[in-house]
Write a protein that holds these residues in place. Structure first.
Motif, PDB file in Angstrom:
ATOM      1  N   GLU A   1       0.825  -1.206   0.000  1.00 58.79           N
ATOM      2  CA  GLU A   1       0.000   0.000   0.000  1.00 58.79           C
ATOM      3  C   GLU A   1       0.861   1.259   0.000  1.00 58.79           C
ATOM      4  OE1 GLU A   1      -0.176  -2.340   2.350  1.00 58.79           O
ATOM      5  OE2 GLU A   1      -1.951  -3.473   1.740  1.00 58.79           O
ATOM      6  N   THR A   2       1.917   1.220   0.817  1.00 59.45           N
ATOM      7  CA  THR A   2       2.822   2.365   0.886  1.00 59.45           C
ATOM      8  C   THR A   2       3.583   2.526  -0.421  1.00 59.45           C
ATOM      9  OG1 THR A   2       3.075   1.945   3.260  1.00 59.45           O
ATOM     10  CG2 THR A   2       4.667   3.417   2.243  1.00 59.45           C
ATOM     11  N   LEU A   3       3.955   1.418  -1.041  1.00 62.06           N
ATOM     12  CA  LEU A   3       4.688   1.479  -2.312  1.00 62.06           C
ATOM     13  C   LEU A   3       3.866   2.162  -3.399  1.00 62.06           C
ATOM     14  CD1 LEU A   3       6.243  -2.112  -2.380  1.00 62.06           C
ATOM     15  CD2 LEU A   3       7.416   0.029  -1.849  1.00 62.06           C
ATOM     16  N   MET A   4       2.598   1.809  -3.502  1.00 60.72           N
ATOM     17  CA  MET A   4       1.732   2.399  -4.520  1.00 60.72           C
ATOM     18  C   MET A   4       1.600   3.909  -4.320  1.00 60.72           C
ATOM     19  SD  MET A   4       0.723   0.160  -6.724  1.00 60.72           S
ATOM     20  CE  MET A   4      -0.687   0.996  -7.459  1.00 60.72           C
ATOM     21  N   GLN A   5       1.461   4.338  -3.082  1.00 58.68           N
ATOM     22  CA  GLN A   5       1.329   5.767  -2.795  1.00 58.68           C
ATOM     23  C   GLN A   5       2.607   6.522  -3.144  1.00 58.68           C
ATOM     24  OE1 GLN A   5       0.873   6.771   1.363  1.00 58.68           O
ATOM     25  NE2 GLN A   5      -0.402   8.550   0.899  1.00 58.68           N
ATOM     26  N   ARG A   6       3.734   5.934  -2.788  1.00 60.25           N
ATOM     27  CA  ARG A   6       5.012   6.600  -3.061  1.00 60.25           C
ATOM     28  C   ARG A   6       5.285   6.708  -4.562  1.00 60.25           C
ATOM     29  NH1 ARG A   6       9.277   3.862   1.246  1.00 60.25           N
ATOM     30  NH2 ARG A   6       8.383   4.727   3.173  1.00 60.25           N
ATOM     31  N   LEU A   7       5.054   5.616  -5.279  1.00 65.63           N
ATOM     32  CA  LEU A   7       5.385   5.600  -6.709  1.00 65.63           C
ATOM     33  C   LEU A   7       4.482   6.524  -7.518  1.00 65.63           C
ATOM     34  CD1 LEU A   7       6.050   1.791  -7.199  1.00 65.63           C
ATOM     35  CD2 LEU A   7       7.736   3.624  -7.279  1.00 65.63           C
ATOM     36  N   ALA A   8       3.191   6.478  -7.237  1.00 62.88           N
ATOM     37  CA  ALA A   8       2.261   7.309  -8.009  1.00 62.88           C
ATOM     38  C   ALA A   8       2.480   8.795  -7.743  1.00 62.88           C
ATOM     39  CB  ALA A   8       0.819   6.925  -7.682  1.00 62.88           C
ATOM     40  N   GLY A   9       2.977   9.130  -6.557  1.00 67.19           N
ATOM     41  CA  GLY A   9       3.177  10.540  -6.222  1.00 67.19           C
ATOM     42  C   GLY A   9       4.612  11.009  -6.374  1.00 67.19           C
ATOM     43  N   ARG A  10       5.491  10.164  -6.867  1.00 67.66           N
ATOM     44  CA  ARG A  10       6.912  10.534  -6.963  1.00 67.66           C
ATOM     45  C   ARG A  10       7.157  11.509  -8.113  1.00 67.66           C
ATOM     46  NH1 ARG A  10      11.380   5.859  -6.873  1.00 67.66           N
ATOM     47  NH2 ARG A  10      10.296   5.225  -8.800  1.00 67.66           N
ATOM     48  N   ARG A  11       7.996  12.505  -7.829  1.00 76.38           N
ATOM     49  CA  ARG A  11       8.427  13.472  -8.837  1.00 76.38           C
ATOM     50  C   ARG A  11       9.951  13.633  -8.716  1.00 76.38           C
ATOM     51  NH1 ARG A  11       4.049  12.228  -9.655  1.00 76.38           N
ATOM     52  NH2 ARG A  11       2.217  13.511 -10.143  1.00 76.38           N
ATOM     53  N   VAL A  12      10.611  13.828  -9.836  1.00 70.13           N
ATOM     54  CA  VAL A  12      12.075  13.851  -9.871  1.00 70.13           C
ATOM     55  C   VAL A  12      12.559  15.124 -10.561  1.00 70.13           C
ATOM     56  CG1 VAL A  12      14.151  12.593 -10.588  1.00 70.13           C
ATOM     57  CG2 VAL A  12      12.049  11.338 -10.034  1.00 70.13           C
ATOM     58  N   CYS A  13      13.668  15.651 -10.024  1.00 59.83           N
ATOM     59  CA  CYS A  13      14.319  16.793 -10.671  1.00 59.83           C
ATOM     60  C   CYS A  13      15.198  16.268 -11.801  1.00 59.83           C
ATOM     61  CB  CYS A  13      15.153  17.572  -9.668  1.00 59.83           C
ATOM     62  SG  CYS A  13      16.113  18.916 -10.414  1.00 59.83           S
ATOM     63  N   PRO A  14      14.983  16.663 -13.039  1.00 61.87           N
ATOM     64  CA  PRO A  14      15.778  16.140 -14.153  1.00 61.87           C
ATOM     65  C   PRO A  14      17.222  16.627 -14.154  1.00 61.87           C
ATOM     66  CG  PRO A  14      14.320  17.882 -14.918  1.00 61.87           C
ATOM     67  CD  PRO A  14      13.963  17.615 -13.485  1.00 61.87           C
ATOM     68  N   LYS A  15      17.509  17.685 -13.389  1.00 63.16           N
ATOM     69  CA  LYS A  15      18.850  18.252 -13.400  1.00 63.16           C
ATOM     70  C   LYS A  15      19.763  17.617 -12.348  1.00 63.16           C
ATOM     71  CE  LYS A  15      21.245  22.703 -13.427  1.00 63.16           C
ATOM     72  NZ  LYS A  15      21.075  24.186 -13.356  1.00 63.16           N
ATOM     73  N   CYS A  16      19.288  17.560 -11.080  1.00 58.89           N
ATOM     74  CA  CYS A  16      20.133  17.023  -9.994  1.00 58.89           C
ATOM     75  C   CYS A  16      19.713  15.639  -9.536  1.00 58.89           C
ATOM     76  CB  CYS A  16      20.148  17.985  -8.815  1.00 58.89           C
ATOM     77  SG  CYS A  16      18.550  18.159  -7.988  1.00 58.89           S
ATOM     78  N   GLY A  17      18.549  15.172  -9.985  1.00 59.12           N
ATOM     79  CA  GLY A  17      18.094  13.823  -9.625  1.00 59.12           C
ATOM     80  C   GLY A  17      17.435  13.713  -8.274  1.00 59.12           C
ATOM     81  N   THR A  18      17.198  14.827  -7.576  1.00 59.04           N
ATOM     82  CA  THR A  18      16.534  14.794  -6.273  1.00 59.04           C
ATOM     83  C   THR A  18      15.092  14.292  -6.433  1.00 59.04           C
ATOM     84  OG1 THR A  18      17.871  16.659  -5.538  1.00 59.04           O
ATOM     85  CG2 THR A  18      15.918  16.124  -4.227  1.00 59.04           C
ATOM     86  N   VAL A  19      14.686  13.408  -5.509  1.00 61.27           N
ATOM     87  CA  VAL A  19      13.364  12.786  -5.574  1.00 61.27           C
ATOM     88  C   VAL A  19      12.427  13.461  -4.569  1.00 61.27           C
ATOM     89  CG1 VAL A  19      12.074  10.633  -5.326  1.00 61.27           C
ATOM     90  CG2 VAL A  19      14.381  10.600  -6.277  1.00 61.27           C
ATOM     91  N   TYR A  20      11.224  13.774  -5.021  1.00 69.42           N
ATOM     92  CA  TYR A  20      10.199  14.379  -4.173  1.00 69.42           C
ATOM     93  C   TYR A  20       8.930  13.527  -4.275  1.00 69.42           C
ATOM     94  CZ  TYR A  20      13.211  18.529  -4.375  1.00 69.42           C
ATOM     95  OH  TYR A  20      14.268  19.405  -4.298  1.00 69.42           O
TER      96      TYR A  20
END
Length: 350
Positions: free
Chosen positions: A118-137
């Motif tokens: 359940e936690t995995l689905m929430q994290r993956l669907a809401g994940r956003r990434v910075c294309p320049k530095c690779g920081t994950v939000y």
């Protein structure tokens, strides 16, 4: 620090790898980042990998191993590395082991981040990434209205493999191919399970403690089935403590036995020197009983002659029974007074 991070997509391997990299100065080697970099640069391997990644499938082992070999050959990986996202199946694990042996950099540990589906689905669907530095939000933790990287202001994006239609396929692939690695590395004595849910700092502390723990040689690892009643394995110190505990009462008993034996010997010695007291008072003989009754009868005669009533002896006094005491008394009373009367007549005749 030469470690591999295991865990399902969205378990937080990338975030934890970045934190370990910052603190200990060893590079994070992410197979996903290596592949995306190859795709971005438009290399031949990158073009082949792009179509596979967009479909949510795994890239071939040859491509990934080639990229890892090149990355670990750089100077910043001389003191260690953090492998993230590779290996993903037993064949890749064996191929990676051969590569690391060839490079002279064998693994120290394999850390497994354990997270619920359940936690995995929430994290993956809401994940956003910075294309320049690779920081994950994640959109669930970002302030409302924020869509750019706080470090460089670059607009965040959602990776194609983080879309809901692809997430299900990725998790299914993990269950089928990657989970067997848990048993694989357990047998080698390298696996260390880490709870991957909770506050970020708490998870990081668990990861750090597991990464720095002293490795256990594979020859000393034994997998056994857990019993209903768990028992703590006995160590040398506990064995010595229990042995001392069991020996102490025995020593006390032994000392008490010696002390008792000494007392017994002293009692025997004292018995030899002094007079031994009889345990029970023996019953009076018949002769002594007769003389005793005779003396009592004589006392009664004298008392009767003086006009005094004879004193009664209590029934409880004496050792003879009532029946035996009456019979001798009758004999003594008839004989003794007769003899005294005969003596008086003889003296009168004279």
């Amino acid at each position: 620090m030469r470690i591999v991070l295991l865990g399902a997509p969205g378990s937080g391997k990338g975030t934890q790898a970045q934190r370990l990299q910052t603190k200990y100065g060893v590079p994070q080697v992410s197979s996903g980042d290596l592949l995306r970099d190859a795709v971005a640069r438009g290399t031949e391997l990158g073009k082949q990998a792009k179509s596979v990644m967009d479909a949510g499938q795994l890239v071939s082992d040859d491509i990934v191993l080639g990229l890892i070999r090149e990355r670990l050959s750089r100077p910043d990986a001389a003191n260690g590395f953090i492998l993230d996202g590779f290996p993903r199946n037993s064949e890749q694990a064996n191929a990676l082991n051969a590569l690391l042996e060839e490079l002279g950099q064998p693994l120290d540990a394999v850390l497994l981040l354990d997270v619920r589906n359940e936690t995995l689905m929430q994290r993956l669907a809401g994940r956003r990434v910075c294309p320049k530095c690779g920081t994950v939000y994640n959109v669930h933790t970002l302030p409302e209205g924020v869509t750019s990287c706080e470090k460089d202001g670059t607009e965040l994006y959602q990776r194609p493999d983080d879309k809901e239609e692809v997430i299900g396929k990725r998790l299914a692939v993990y269950d089928q191919q990657t989970k067997p690695l848990i048993e694989h590395y357990s047998k080698l004595g390298l696996l260390r399970k880490v709870a991957g849910e909770g506050e970020l700092e708490e998870v990081s502390e668990r990861m750090e403690a597991a990464a720095l723990a002293k490795p256990v040689p594979a020859s000393k690892v034994k997998l056994t089935k857990s019993s209903p009643k768990s028992s703590k394995p006995a160590t040398k110190s506990s064995a010595r403590a229990s042995a001392a505990k069991s020996a102490k009462p025995a020593a006390v008993k032994k000392g008490a036995a010696k002390k008792g034996a000494a007392k017994k010997g002293a009692a025997k010695k004292g018995a030899k020197v002094g007079k031994k007291a009889p345990a029970k008072t023996p019953a009076k003989s018949k002769s002594s009983a007769k003389s005793s009754t005779k003396s009592k009868a004589a006392a009664k005669q004298r008392s009767a002659a003086k006009g005094k009533a004879p004193r009664k002896t209590p029934a409880t006094k004496g050792t003879l029974s009532r029946k035996s005491s009456k019979r001798p008394a009758a004999r003594g009373a008839s004989k003794k007074p007769a003899s005294k009367a005969a003596g008086r007549k003889a003296r009168a005749k004279k």
